[in-house]
Design a protein around this motif. Structure first.
Motif, PDB file in Angstrom:
ATOM      1  N   THR A  46      -3.330  -4.839   0.086  1.00 43.98           N
ATOM      2  CA  THR A  46      -4.414  -5.804   0.264  1.00 43.98           C
ATOM      3  C   THR A  46      -3.883  -7.197  -0.056  1.00 43.98           C
ATOM      4  O   THR A  46      -2.900  -7.338  -0.790  1.00 43.98           O
ATOM      5  N   LEU A  47      -4.555  -8.181   0.495  1.00 47.99           N
ATOM      6  CA  LEU A  47      -4.244  -9.575   0.184  1.00 47.99           C
ATOM      7  C   LEU A  47      -5.476 -10.218  -0.423  1.00 47.99           C
ATOM      8  O   LEU A  47      -6.597  -9.956   0.020  1.00 47.99           O
ATOM      9  N   SER A  48      -5.269 -11.064  -1.414  1.00 39.70           N
ATOM     10  CA  SER A  48      -6.360 -11.885  -1.931  1.00 39.70           C
ATOM     11  C   SER A  48      -5.854 -13.316  -2.052  1.00 39.70           C
ATOM     12  O   SER A  48      -4.708 -13.546  -2.432  1.00 39.70           O
ATOM     13  N   ILE A  49      -6.719 -14.248  -1.685  1.00 39.57           N
ATOM     14  CA  ILE A  49      -6.367 -15.654  -1.697  1.00 39.57           C
ATOM     15  C   ILE A  49      -7.339 -16.373  -2.619  1.00 39.57           C
ATOM     16  O   ILE A  49      -8.547 -16.362  -2.404  1.00 39.57           O
ATOM     17  N   ASP A  50      -6.791 -16.956  -3.662  1.00 44.27           N
ATOM     18  CA  ASP A  50      -7.556 -17.663  -4.680  1.00 44.27           C
ATOM     19  C   ASP A  50      -7.499 -19.159  -4.342  1.00 44.27           C
ATOM     20  O   ASP A  50      -6.472 -19.810  -4.559  1.00 44.27           O
ATOM     21  N   ILE A  51      -8.582 -19.687  -3.792  1.00 44.75           N
ATOM     22  CA  ILE A  51      -8.628 -21.087  -3.376  1.00 44.75           C
ATOM     23  C   ILE A  51      -8.528 -22.024  -4.576  1.00 44.75           C
ATOM     24  O   ILE A  51      -7.811 -23.023  -4.529  1.00 44.75           O
ATOM     25  N   ALA A  52      -9.216 -21.708  -5.658  1.00 42.55           N
ATOM     26  CA  ALA A  52      -9.226 -22.596  -6.828  1.00 42.55           C
ATOM     27  C   ALA A  52      -7.831 -22.770  -7.423  1.00 42.55           C
ATOM     28  O   ALA A  52      -7.450 -23.865  -7.829  1.00 42.55           O
ATOM     29  N   ASN A  53      -7.058 -21.680  -7.451  1.00 39.25           N
ATOM     30  CA  ASN A  53      -5.727 -21.721  -8.067  1.00 39.25           C
ATOM     31  C   ASN A  53      -4.594 -21.788  -7.064  1.00 39.25           C
ATOM     32  O   ASN A  53      -3.426 -21.857  -7.452  1.00 39.25           O
TER      33      ASN A  53
ATOM     34  N   PHE B 194      -3.184 -19.598  -4.808  1.00 39.56           N
ATOM     35  CA  PHE B 194      -2.158 -18.572  -4.674  1.00 39.56           C
ATOM     36  C   PHE B 194      -2.685 -17.379  -3.914  1.00 39.56           C
ATOM     37  O   PHE B 194      -3.892 -17.154  -3.820  1.00 39.56           O
ATOM     38  N   LEU B 195      -1.765 -16.652  -3.313  1.00 42.49           N
ATOM     39  CA  LEU B 195      -2.043 -15.434  -2.561  1.00 42.49           C
ATOM     40  C   LEU B 195      -1.406 -14.278  -3.314  1.00 42.49           C
ATOM     41  O   LEU B 195      -0.256 -14.386  -3.748  1.00 42.49           O
ATOM     42  N   THR B 196      -2.150 -13.194  -3.467  1.00 41.98           N
ATOM     43  CA  THR B 196      -1.642 -12.017  -4.147  1.00 41.98           C
ATOM     44  C   THR B 196      -1.584 -10.845  -3.177  1.00 41.98           C
ATOM     45  O   THR B 196      -2.574 -10.554  -2.489  1.00 41.98           O
ATOM     46  N   LEU B 197      -0.437 -10.203  -3.121  1.00 40.81           N
ATOM     47  CA  LEU B 197      -0.235  -8.964  -2.383  1.00 40.81           C
ATOM     48  C   LEU B 197      -0.292  -7.848  -3.403  1.00 40.81           C
ATOM     49  O   LEU B 197       0.429  -7.886  -4.412  1.00 40.81           O
ATOM     50  N   ALA B 198      -1.172  -6.874  -3.173  1.00 39.68           N
ATOM     51  CA  ALA B 198      -1.354  -5.788  -4.137  1.00 39.68           C
ATOM     52  C   ALA B 198      -1.487  -4.461  -3.405  1.00 39.68           C
ATOM     53  O   ALA B 198      -1.796  -4.415  -2.208  1.00 39.68           O
TER      54      ALA B 198
ATOM     55  N   GLN C 174      -3.487  -0.874  -2.790  1.00 38.60           N
ATOM     56  CA  GLN C 174      -4.928  -0.587  -2.708  1.00 38.60           C
ATOM     57  C   GLN C 174      -5.506  -0.259  -4.081  1.00 38.60           C
ATOM     58  O   GLN C 174      -6.676  -0.487  -4.328  1.00 38.60           O
ATOM     59  N   SER C 175      -4.657   0.248  -4.980  1.00 40.16           N
ATOM     60  CA  SER C 175      -5.141   0.572  -6.326  1.00 40.16           C
ATOM     61  C   SER C 175      -5.122  -0.636  -7.265  1.00 40.16           C
ATOM     62  O   SER C 175      -5.538  -0.533  -8.412  1.00 40.16           O
ATOM     63  N   GLY C 176      -4.632  -1.800  -6.772  1.00 36.66           N
ATOM     64  CA  GLY C 176      -4.703  -3.022  -7.565  1.00 36.66           C
ATOM     65  C   GLY C 176      -3.420  -3.447  -8.245  1.00 36.66           C
ATOM     66  O   GLY C 176      -3.393  -4.486  -8.912  1.00 36.66           O
ATOM     67  N   ASP C 177      -2.350  -2.678  -8.094  1.00 36.90           N
ATOM     68  CA  ASP C 177      -1.077  -3.076  -8.702  1.00 36.90           C
ATOM     69  C   ASP C 177      -0.496  -4.258  -7.921  1.00 36.90           C
ATOM     70  O   ASP C 177      -0.355  -4.191  -6.695  1.00 36.90           O
ATOM     71  N   ILE C 178      -0.149  -5.326  -8.626  1.00 39.70           N
ATOM     72  CA  ILE C 178       0.375  -6.521  -7.977  1.00 39.70           C
ATOM     73  C   ILE C 178       1.815  -6.290  -7.531  1.00 39.70           C
ATOM     74  O   ILE C 178       2.662  -5.872  -8.324  1.00 39.70           O
ATOM     75  N   ILE C 179       2.066  -6.563  -6.257  1.00 38.88           N
ATOM     76  CA  ILE C 179       3.408  -6.447  -5.684  1.00 38.88           C
ATOM     77  C   ILE C 179       4.088  -7.809  -5.703  1.00 38.88           C
ATOM     78  O   ILE C 179       5.259  -7.929  -6.058  1.00 38.88           O
ATOM     79  N   ALA C 180       3.358  -8.847  -5.305  1.00 41.82           N
ATOM     80  CA  ALA C 180       3.922 -10.201  -5.254  1.00 41.82           C
ATOM     81  C   ALA C 180       2.796 -11.216  -5.299  1.00 41.82           C
ATOM     82  O   ALA C 180       1.653 -10.927  -4.943  1.00 41.82           O
ATOM     83  N   ARG C 181       3.144 -12.403  -5.749  1.00 45.08           N
ATOM     84  CA  ARG C 181       2.197 -13.524  -5.777  1.00 45.08           C
ATOM     85  C   ARG C 181       2.930 -14.752  -5.232  1.00 45.08           C
ATOM     86  O   ARG C 181       4.076 -14.993  -5.598  1.00 45.08           O
ATOM     87  N   TYR C 182       2.254 -15.495  -4.346  1.00 42.17           N
ATOM     88  CA  TYR C 182       2.866 -16.641  -3.677  1.00 42.17           C
ATOM     89  C   TYR C 182       1.988 -17.873  -3.816  1.00 42.17           C
ATOM     90  O   TYR C 182       0.767 -17.781  -3.656  1.00 42.17           O
TER      91      TYR C 182
END
Length: 166
Positions: free
Chosen positions: A10-17, A19-23, A25-33
């Protein structure tokens, strides 16, 4: 028979901070950009220059195998490779480089449908010139990334990947 498919991401994009997080499906973070989202902040309306929020998915992956800094117009490579001299000859051009992950909204009336459709607004996760700052909202609504980061992300993200923008 075991399924040899890699686990979903999954991807999540935090506009306030910014950054984009690749995780997984169970929520373990793979990478953050670090990223750069819309200069006009979050928002859904066509023509707003805002980054749409809510649930999305990667509808199309564009640019596999293209060289770093490939220039795109209308989601097609132009045959150009971005350089400072090309930038100087085209002031004010909104550079879409290297790879494109084209997003589609999942929420009718919020980011899908008339007046708010992420896909029809041509909202992408894409590469940008390395001279552009990350961590600062400066785009026309897309999610900009460093070119080496978008290549790494692109290679890990299949079409259909869920994307949450908040």
């Amino acid at each position: 028979m075991p399924d040899n498919k890699p686990p979903g991401v999954t991807l999540s994009i935090d506009i306030a901070n910014q950054f984009l997080t690749l995780a997984t499906q169970s929520g373990d973070i793979i990478a953050r950009y670090p990223v750069s989202t819309g200069l006009n902040g979050p928002g859904q309306a066509d023509g707003s220059g805002c980054t749409p929020v809510g649930k999305h998915f990667v509808r199309a992956r564009i640019g596999a195998g293209q060289p770093l800094n490939t220039v795109y117009r209308g989601r097609r490579p132009t045959g150009e490779i971005y350089s400072q001299s090309l930038a100087a000859a085209n002031p004010g051009r909104d550079w879409i480089l290297t790879r494109i992950l084209w997003l589609c909204g999942c929420e009718w009336g919020r980011n899908r449908g008339p007046g708010v459709d992420t896909f029809r607004r041509f909202i992408y996760i894409h590469g940008t010139p390395d001279s552009e700052p990350m961590g600062v909202a400066r785009s026309h609504g897309c999610i900009r990334m460093r070119n080496t980061d978008i290549v790494e992300l692109f290679d890990r993200v299949p079409a259909g990947t869920p994307v949450s923008i908040y």
